[in-house]
Design an enzyme around this catalytic site. Structure first.
Site, mmCIF file in Angstrom:
data_model
loop_
_atom_site.group_PDB
_atom_site.id
_atom_site.type_symbol
_atom_site.label_atom_id
_atom_site.label_comp_id
_atom_site.label_asym_id
_atom_site.label_seq_id
_atom_site.Cartn_x
_atom_site.Cartn_y
_atom_site.Cartn_z
ATOM 1 N N LEU A 277 0.811 -1.220 0.000
ATOM 2 C CA LEU A 277 0.000 0.000 0.000
ATOM 3 C C LEU A 277 0.840 1.263 0.000
ATOM 4 O O LEU A 277 0.416 2.300 -0.495
ATOM 5 C CB LEU A 277 -0.923 0.016 1.224
ATOM 6 C CG LEU A 277 -1.995 -1.067 1.293
ATOM 7 C CD1 LEU A 277 -2.755 -0.970 2.604
ATOM 8 C CD2 LEU A 277 -2.944 -0.958 0.119
ATOM 9 N N GLU A 284 7.398 -0.345 5.234
ATOM 10 C CA GLU A 284 6.333 -0.446 4.240
ATOM 11 C C GLU A 284 5.020 -0.840 4.910
ATOM 12 O O GLU A 284 5.017 -1.367 6.019
ATOM 13 C CB GLU A 284 6.696 -1.510 3.190
ATOM 14 C CG GLU A 284 7.987 -1.230 2.458
ATOM 15 C CD GLU A 284 8.461 -2.404 1.618
ATOM 16 O OE1 GLU A 284 9.363 -2.185 0.791
ATOM 17 O OE2 GLU A 284 7.938 -3.532 1.796
ATOM 18 N N ASP A 390 3.053 11.686 17.068
ATOM 19 C CA ASP A 390 3.171 11.841 15.610
ATOM 20 C C ASP A 390 1.784 11.948 14.981
ATOM 21 O O ASP A 390 1.451 11.235 14.043
ATOM 22 C CB ASP A 390 3.942 10.654 15.025
ATOM 23 C CG ASP A 390 4.407 10.903 13.588
ATOM 24 O OD1 ASP A 390 4.313 12.059 13.123
ATOM 25 O OD2 ASP A 390 4.848 9.941 12.931
#
Length: 537
Positions: A277, A284, A390
């Site tokens: 994706l 990843e 984050d």
């Protein structure tokens, strides 16, 4: 979690103040006492100071009755009653396909005897129909003949989530659900989809109170022995409600808590990477399959990204954070390369959805609702004394019906990369990071609030990179001097005011996520009641 690819005048100063939440009573429909007398039971006058808790209501840790928005407690509590002897019969609320040889497949309505419920999330059970024994997800069943087994009962669900479900396309006027009351212990709320010429499609909420003798009522002149009889009555006659109850609101099958019993640290061979994706600086993201049976999302981390021991320790905390606006952590491969296995969200990241998916066509009400969902999840993180570190659109995932869930909470703290830990360079998300965190490493829930303000600009500007035209170093210098992004094009000033509250220099002056959630959930009734959709927003 990942790297950032990147290459406007001060607003008026306003003072943050904690405004009281709207009166809970204002969320409910008027007491429907004007209609004619209706059949029901007679009982003593209600004692409003004595609301007994139902045995499966309140803050019970296990929420077996599902719905799209059931919130799961980090510490499940077993049902009362002698379950170990298998004397309590439970009924399946959803279909379930076995994922391992130890699981039981079953269909909605199938009945079980519970053999052992001490494991919390997965119970050992015997199917009464087949006689087979195996493990079943505890949040997929409820005691037979209980209120929890009723299709219309959605349990611990907030007003806003009820409205989201009922207003989904395809639901007609009169679609309804019953849920625990948010404001009155031991009471319930009846939520009904309605329509009128002024508001169009909307949802009305009616409080269902409990009598000392065990009866239930919305209005004292119509009292019922059970919630089932109350629902049956209002399905036959509106009797003062906004509309007759017509159809039970469709529920969404909840995620199981984990992939299966004892499937936490799993072998790499049990995972198949199917479709890639995306890719970032640290790894990843794939659609994958676990055990040949279950579709999942898999984040693969490059070796050296984080210490396996530290990751496993943090993952133990992360898997206990359970909320319907957080992406659930299913399992891990704890040896390098580390794999993180989570729920697969069909629409991908919010950032991609806004830039390349149908998100670019969304109007302000949908965008504000998505922001409210994210604030809901962050308010839970706030209550749990956790920090995301984050928070940005790239780390929010989108499902069907614009459901948003927060991903990658807590992982940023573990990254070992020198360029990242130095908080400079392309890998560190400077543009989303509060100045005290970027300059001095002071990450708190208040630095998450700052990041949320930046995320709001991403939503309104449909995925535009914050501080357009500015590089990271310039952003840090300008923000330290007091620069704040101006109001995005066509964004209401009231929403920009919220952004500026999030960007207060003093972290203690920034609002709580609880406040932000309340502000956004009531935005179009309390702040922008005159809103009309325009060409863009």
């Amino acid at each position: 979690m990942g790297c950032i690819k990147s290459k406007e005048d001060k607003g008026p100063s306003i003072k943050y103040r904690t405004e009281p939440k709207p009166d809970p009573g204002s969320q409910y429909g008027a007491d429907p006492t004007q209609a004619t007398q209706s059949p029901g039971i007679k009982g003593p006058a209600p004692n409003f100071n004595s609301h007994s808790m139902t045995p499966f209501g309140g803050s019970s840790g296990i929420t077996p009755f599902g719905g799209a928005s059931s919130i799961f407690s980090p510490t499940p509590v077993p049902y009362p009653g002698g379950l170990t002897g298998g004397v309590t019969v439970f009924v399946a609320l959803y279909d379930y396909e076995a994922r391992t040889t130890e699981d039981l497949s079953f269909r909605k309505g199938e009945r079980f005897q519970i053999i052992n419920n001490t494991e919390g999330d997965w119970w050992e059970a015997r199917s009464i129909a087949t006689g087979k024994t195996g493990y079943i997800p505890s949040n997929y069943v409820a005691p037979a003949d209980s209120i929890q087994a009723e299709e219309w009962y959605f349990g611990k669900m907030g007003r806003k989530d009820a409205e989201r479900l009922l207003l989904n396309p395809g639901n007609q006027r009169g679609t309804f659900l019953v849920r625990e009351s948010e404001t009155t212990k031991g009471a319930y709320s009846l939520s009904i989809r309605d329509w009128d010429e002024v508001r169009g499609d909307n949802v009305k909420h009616y409080k269902i109170r409990k009598l000392d003798n065990g009866g239930y009522y919305i209005t004292t002149r119509a009292q019922f022995e059970s919630l089932q009889k109350l629902v049956k009555h209002y399905s036959e006659h509106a009797d003062g409600l906004c509309y007759r109850l017509t159809t039970v609101c469709p529920s969404v099958k909840p995620q199981t808590q984990g992939l299966a019993k004892d499937a936490w640290e799993i072998p790499r061979e049990s995972l198949r990477l199917d479709v890639k994706l995306g890719q970032g600086c640290f790894g990843e993201v794939w659609i994958g399959t676990w055990n040949g049976t279950t579709k999942v999302a898999i984040k693969t981390l490059k070796p050296g990204t984080m210490m396996p021991e530290a990751f496993l320790q943090e993952a133990q905390i992360m898997k206990k954070l359970r909320h319907d606006k957080l992406v659930p952590l299913y399992a891990v491969v704890s040896e390098e390369p580390i794999y993180i296995v989570t729920e697969y969200m069909i629409k991908g990241s919010l950032l991609d959805f806004l830039k390349e998916g149908n998100g670019k066509y969304l109007k302000l009400p949908q965008l504000v609702d998505m922001a409210a969902q994210i604030a809901d999840g962050m308010a839970y993180i706030e209550r749990m004394n956790y920090i995301h570190r984050d928070l940005r659109a790239a780390n929010i995932l989108v499902g069907d019906n614009l459901v948003c869930k927060i991903a990658d909470f807590g992982l940023a703290r573990l990254i070992e990369d020198n360029e990242y830990t130095a908080r400079q360079g392309a890998k560190f998300p400077i543009k989303w990071t509060a100045p005290e965190a970027a300059l001095y490493g002071r990450f708190t829930i208040k630095s998450d609030v700052w990041s949320f303000g930046i995320l709001l600009t991403e939503l309104v500007a449909k995925g535009r990179v914050p501080y357009p035209g500015m590089v990271n170093r310039e952003v840090l210098e300008q923000v330290e001097r007091g620069y704040r992004m101006p109001c995005p094009q066509r964004c209401p000033e009231s929403l920009h005011e919220l952004m500026k509250l999030c960007w207060k220099k003093d972290p203690d002056e920034r609002p709580t996520f609880e406040y932000i959630q309340s502000f956004l959930e009531d935005y179009f009734t309390a702040t922008e009641p005159q809103y009309q959709p325009g060409d863009n927003l």
